[in-house]
Write a protein that holds these residues in place. Sequence first.
Motif, PDB file in Angstrom:
ATOM      1  N   SER A   5       1.033  -1.067   0.125  1.00  0.00           N
ATOM      2  CA  SER A   5       0.058  -0.069  -0.170  1.00  0.00           C
ATOM      3  C   SER A   5       0.888   1.236  -0.138  1.00  0.00           C
ATOM      4  O   SER A   5       0.512   2.281  -0.365  1.00  0.00           O
ATOM      5  N   GLY A   6       2.199   1.153   0.602  1.00  0.00           N
ATOM      6  CA  GLY A   6       3.005   2.367   0.551  1.00  0.00           C
ATOM      7  C   GLY A   6       3.745   2.592  -0.572  1.00  0.00           C
ATOM      8  O   GLY A   6       4.220   3.481  -1.007  1.00  0.00           O
ATOM      9  N   LEU A   7       3.849   1.386  -1.648  1.00  0.00           N
ATOM     10  CA  LEU A   7       4.724   1.560  -2.576  1.00  0.00           C
ATOM     11  C   LEU A   7       4.065   2.778  -3.687  1.00  0.00           C
ATOM     12  O   LEU A   7       5.090   3.341  -4.389  1.00  0.00           O
ATOM     13  N   PRO A   8       3.010   3.147  -3.991  1.00  0.00           N
ATOM     14  CA  PRO A   8       2.484   4.238  -4.924  1.00  0.00           C
ATOM     15  C   PRO A   8       3.102   5.454  -4.213  1.00  0.00           C
ATOM     16  O   PRO A   8       3.538   6.500  -5.022  1.00  0.00           O
ATOM     17  N   LYS A   9       3.345   5.718  -3.088  1.00  0.00           N
ATOM     18  CA  LYS A   9       3.734   6.817  -2.351  1.00  0.00           C
ATOM     19  C   LYS A   9       5.154   7.076  -2.414  1.00  0.00           C
ATOM     20  O   LYS A   9       5.553   8.367  -2.449  1.00  0.00           O
ATOM     21  N   ILE A  10       5.919   6.237  -2.660  1.00  0.00           N
ATOM     22  CA  ILE A  10       7.510   6.562  -2.560  1.00  0.00           C
ATOM     23  C   ILE A  10       7.990   7.382  -3.625  1.00  0.00           C
ATOM     24  O   ILE A  10       9.011   8.098  -3.572  1.00  0.00           O
ATOM     25  N   PHE A  11       6.997   7.434  -4.664  1.00  0.00           N
ATOM     26  CA  PHE A  11       7.388   8.376  -5.971  1.00  0.00           C
ATOM     27  C   PHE A  11       6.929   9.733  -5.892  1.00  0.00           C
ATOM     28  O   PHE A  11       6.798  10.519  -6.871  1.00  0.00           O
ATOM     29  N   THR A  12       6.226   9.751  -4.884  1.00  0.00           N
ATOM     30  CA  THR A  12       5.354  11.295  -4.795  1.00  0.00           C
ATOM     31  C   THR A  12       6.193  12.113  -4.077  1.00  0.00           C
ATOM     32  O   THR A  12       7.052  11.849  -3.015  1.00  0.00           O
ATOM     33  N   TYR A  13       6.058  13.573  -4.084  1.00  0.00           N
ATOM     34  CA  TYR A  13       6.789  14.601  -3.416  1.00  0.00           C
ATOM     35  C   TYR A  13       6.174  14.922  -2.118  1.00  0.00           C
ATOM     36  O   TYR A  13       6.787  15.684  -1.457  1.00  0.00           O
ATOM     37  N   LEU A  14       5.458  14.096  -1.311  1.00  0.00           N
ATOM     38  CA  LEU A  14       4.860  14.711  -0.183  1.00  0.00           C
ATOM     39  C   LEU A  14       4.981  13.694   0.787  1.00  0.00           C
ATOM     40  O   LEU A  14       4.288  13.196   1.676  1.00  0.00           O
ATOM     41  N   TYR A  15       6.031  12.703   0.816  1.00  0.00           N
ATOM     42  CA  TYR A  15       6.052  11.445   1.462  1.00  0.00           C
ATOM     43  C   TYR A  15       7.560  11.364   1.887  1.00  0.00           C
ATOM     44  O   TYR A  15       8.400  11.152   1.031  1.00  0.00           O
ATOM     45  N   SER A  16       7.925  11.196   3.128  1.00  0.00           N
ATOM     46  CA  SER A  16       9.184  10.684   3.379  1.00  0.00           C
ATOM     47  C   SER A  16       9.327   9.973   4.738  1.00  0.00           C
ATOM     48  O   SER A  16       8.448  10.438   5.564  1.00  0.00           O
ATOM     49  N   THR A  17      10.047   8.988   5.000  1.00  0.00           N
ATOM     50  CA  THR A  17      10.001   8.213   6.183  1.00  0.00           C
ATOM     51  C   THR A  17      11.099   8.769   7.039  1.00  0.00           C
ATOM     52  O   THR A  17      10.965   8.703   8.256  1.00  0.00           O
ATOM     53  N   ALA A  18      11.934   9.650   6.419  1.00  0.00           N
ATOM     54  CA  ALA A  18      12.991  10.192   7.316  1.00  0.00           C
ATOM     55  C   ALA A  18      12.490  11.607   8.015  1.00  0.00           C
ATOM     56  O   ALA A  18      11.544  12.118   7.771  1.00  0.00           O
ATOM     57  N   LYS A  19      13.070  11.850   9.197  1.00  0.00           N
ATOM     58  CA  LYS A  19      12.560  13.075   9.720  1.00  0.00           C
ATOM     59  C   LYS A  19      12.840  14.333   8.852  1.00  0.00           C
ATOM     60  O   LYS A  19      13.819  14.380   7.923  1.00  0.00           O
ATOM     61  N   ASN A  20      11.950  15.214   8.895  1.00  0.00           N
ATOM     62  CA  ASN A  20      12.131  16.336   7.968  1.00  0.00           C
ATOM     63  C   ASN A  20      12.845  17.454   8.312  1.00  0.00           C
ATOM     64  O   ASN A  20      12.526  18.158   9.212  1.00  0.00           O
ATOM     65  N   PRO A  21      13.990  17.860   7.510  1.00  0.00           N
ATOM     66  CA  PRO A  21      15.101  18.839   8.035  1.00  0.00           C
ATOM     67  C   PRO A  21      14.270  20.209   7.546  1.00  0.00           C
ATOM     68  O   PRO A  21      14.876  21.319   8.038  1.00  0.00           O
ATOM     69  N   LEU A  75      13.833   9.650  -4.229  1.00  0.00           N
ATOM     70  CA  LEU A  75      13.394   8.946  -5.345  1.00  0.00           C
ATOM     71  C   LEU A  75      12.681   9.410  -6.399  1.00  0.00           C
ATOM     72  O   LEU A  75      13.118   8.916  -7.686  1.00  0.00           O
ATOM     73  N   PRO A  76      11.732  10.058  -6.467  1.00  0.00           N
ATOM     74  CA  PRO A  76      11.106  10.833  -7.569  1.00  0.00           C
ATOM     75  C   PRO A  76      12.377  11.687  -8.390  1.00  0.00           C
ATOM     76  O   PRO A  76      12.136  11.657  -9.569  1.00  0.00           O
ATOM     77  N   ILE A  77      13.052  12.267  -7.842  1.00  0.00           N
ATOM     78  CA  ILE A  77      14.071  13.163  -8.474  1.00  0.00           C
ATOM     79  C   ILE A  77      14.928  11.950  -9.273  1.00  0.00           C
ATOM     80  O   ILE A  77      15.466  12.239 -10.404  1.00  0.00           O
ATOM     81  N   SER A  78      15.329  11.107  -8.285  1.00  0.00           N
ATOM     82  CA  SER A  78      16.315  10.015  -9.245  1.00  0.00           C
ATOM     83  C   SER A  78      15.963   9.585 -10.280  1.00  0.00           C
ATOM     84  O   SER A  78      16.466   9.196 -11.395  1.00  0.00           O
ATOM     85  N   ARG A  79      14.423   9.209 -10.238  1.00  0.00           N
ATOM     86  CA  ARG A  79      13.631   8.450 -11.430  1.00  0.00           C
ATOM     87  C   ARG A  79      13.744   9.501 -12.476  1.00  0.00           C
ATOM     88  O   ARG A  79      13.866   9.300 -13.888  1.00  0.00           O
ATOM     89  N   LEU A  80      13.399  10.750 -12.344  1.00  0.00           N
ATOM     90  CA  LEU A  80      13.787  11.860 -13.553  1.00  0.00           C
ATOM     91  C   LEU A  80      15.217  12.033 -14.123  1.00  0.00           C
ATOM     92  O   LEU A  80      15.028  11.931 -15.173  1.00  0.00           O
ATOM     93  N   GLY A  95      16.660   8.740 -21.173  1.00  0.00           N
ATOM     94  CA  GLY A  95      16.152   7.464 -21.673  1.00  0.00           C
ATOM     95  C   GLY A  95      15.989   6.323 -20.822  1.00  0.00           C
ATOM     96  O   GLY A  95      15.662   5.243 -21.221  1.00  0.00           O
ATOM     97  N   GLY A  96      16.439   6.535 -19.676  1.00  0.00           N
ATOM     98  CA  GLY A  96      16.368   5.028 -18.757  1.00  0.00           C
ATOM     99  C   GLY A  96      15.361   5.260 -17.836  1.00  0.00           C
ATOM    100  O   GLY A  96      14.077   5.961 -18.367  1.00  0.00           O
ATOM    101  N   ASP A  97      15.228   4.507 -16.813  1.00  0.00           N
ATOM    102  CA  ASP A  97      14.070   4.505 -15.900  1.00  0.00           C
ATOM    103  C   ASP A  97      14.449   3.969 -14.602  1.00  0.00           C
ATOM    104  O   ASP A  97      15.818   3.305 -14.485  1.00  0.00           O
ATOM    105  N   LEU A  98      13.739   4.112 -13.389  1.00  0.00           N
ATOM    106  CA  LEU A  98      13.898   3.460 -12.156  1.00  0.00           C
ATOM    107  C   LEU A  98      12.745   2.874 -11.846  1.00  0.00           C
ATOM    108  O   LEU A  98      11.631   3.299 -11.769  1.00  0.00           O
TER     109      LEU A  98
END
Length: 366
Positions: free
Chosen positions: A287-303, A325-330, A336-339
């Motif tokens: 259920s958490g997988l779709p969230k990992i590429f969003t910009y509004l989600y992080s499991t780390a504490k927020n600096p 993660l989302p930026i690495s995928r970009l 022309g690659g992907d993540l």
Amino acid sequence: MAAKKLSKALISEVQKWGCLKQTGVSLRYMMEFGSTPTQKHLLISAQFLHKELPIRIARRAIELESLPYGLSQKPAVLKVRDWYLDSFRDLRQFTEIKDTNDEQGFTQMIKMIKVRHNNVVPMMALGVQQLKKELNPKILYQIHLDEIHQFLDRFYMSRIGIRMLIGQHVALHDPNPPPDCVGYIHTKMSPMEVARNASEDARGICLREYGSAPEIDIYGDPKFTFPYVPTHLQLMVFELVKNSLRAVQERYMDSDKVAPPVRIIVADGLEDVTIKISDEGGGIARSGLPKIFTYLYSTAKNPLDEFLNSDSTDAMTMAGYGYGLPISRLYARYFGGDLQIISMEGYGTDAYLHLSRLGDSQEPLP
């Protein structure tokens, strides 16, 4: 933080340029064009950027004006918009580039533009945080933040392209380029070597944070090389390995078992170079997988939390505001690659980083 008063003339010029067509370039073209950085080539490159950069920057400035849910009015977003408008104005005020003197002046100016935009990612993250803080959590989950995600994907992808074009042009002026390098592009980059450097950096951070860190094993052909941009690969592998180390470390912290190593496998195919990063950090719930590429989600504490009330714009670490993660995928998709991330909850996670080997794919132009 008062927003600048914008002149009508500037607004209409931005509108005009924002309607023009962007021109994408491929890795191969950048490599062939830059392999002989003669004055004539540098002049052509500067003339191209003089026309191309205002188009790309205008498009982003226009989009920054019309974001949903009042995001455009957040102080941090207004600040980013002002950076884009300032850069647009600088580019448009630079008259024609006719000779080497003009070209050198232009190169200095775009160097400044690149520095001006250094903190765009944390600043936009801050704007999104400012929005999230205001929205009632109940509403936050009802409204579809898809629009904001799609905007940020386009916005950051465009930023990667702008920084690549400026960085490439500036780097071609280096009188003593490193061997086999054409600007930012290393024509004989060893993915094994980059993966090793990136994972050592990530491990250093893990050691600092937790006092210990899992081992990292790397498999692949150390002699294999292909043309790519090492800084892009470094960023992606660093991010993925850092996530893996954190997952393993936190899973085994209070256990008497030895933490299993993170494994990196580099495979060279005919079309793709694939780097797989595997950990046994317990995985991510489906259920958490779709969230990992969003910009509004992080499991780390927020600096950003301590940054929210201050007016400072210091550069911040990649960790914690959930953009790795989302930026690495970009970055992967830019050439022309992907993540892809595949997870087994209760066991661990595999990240597959695909890099296109052919270098022919055009920049994706949002």
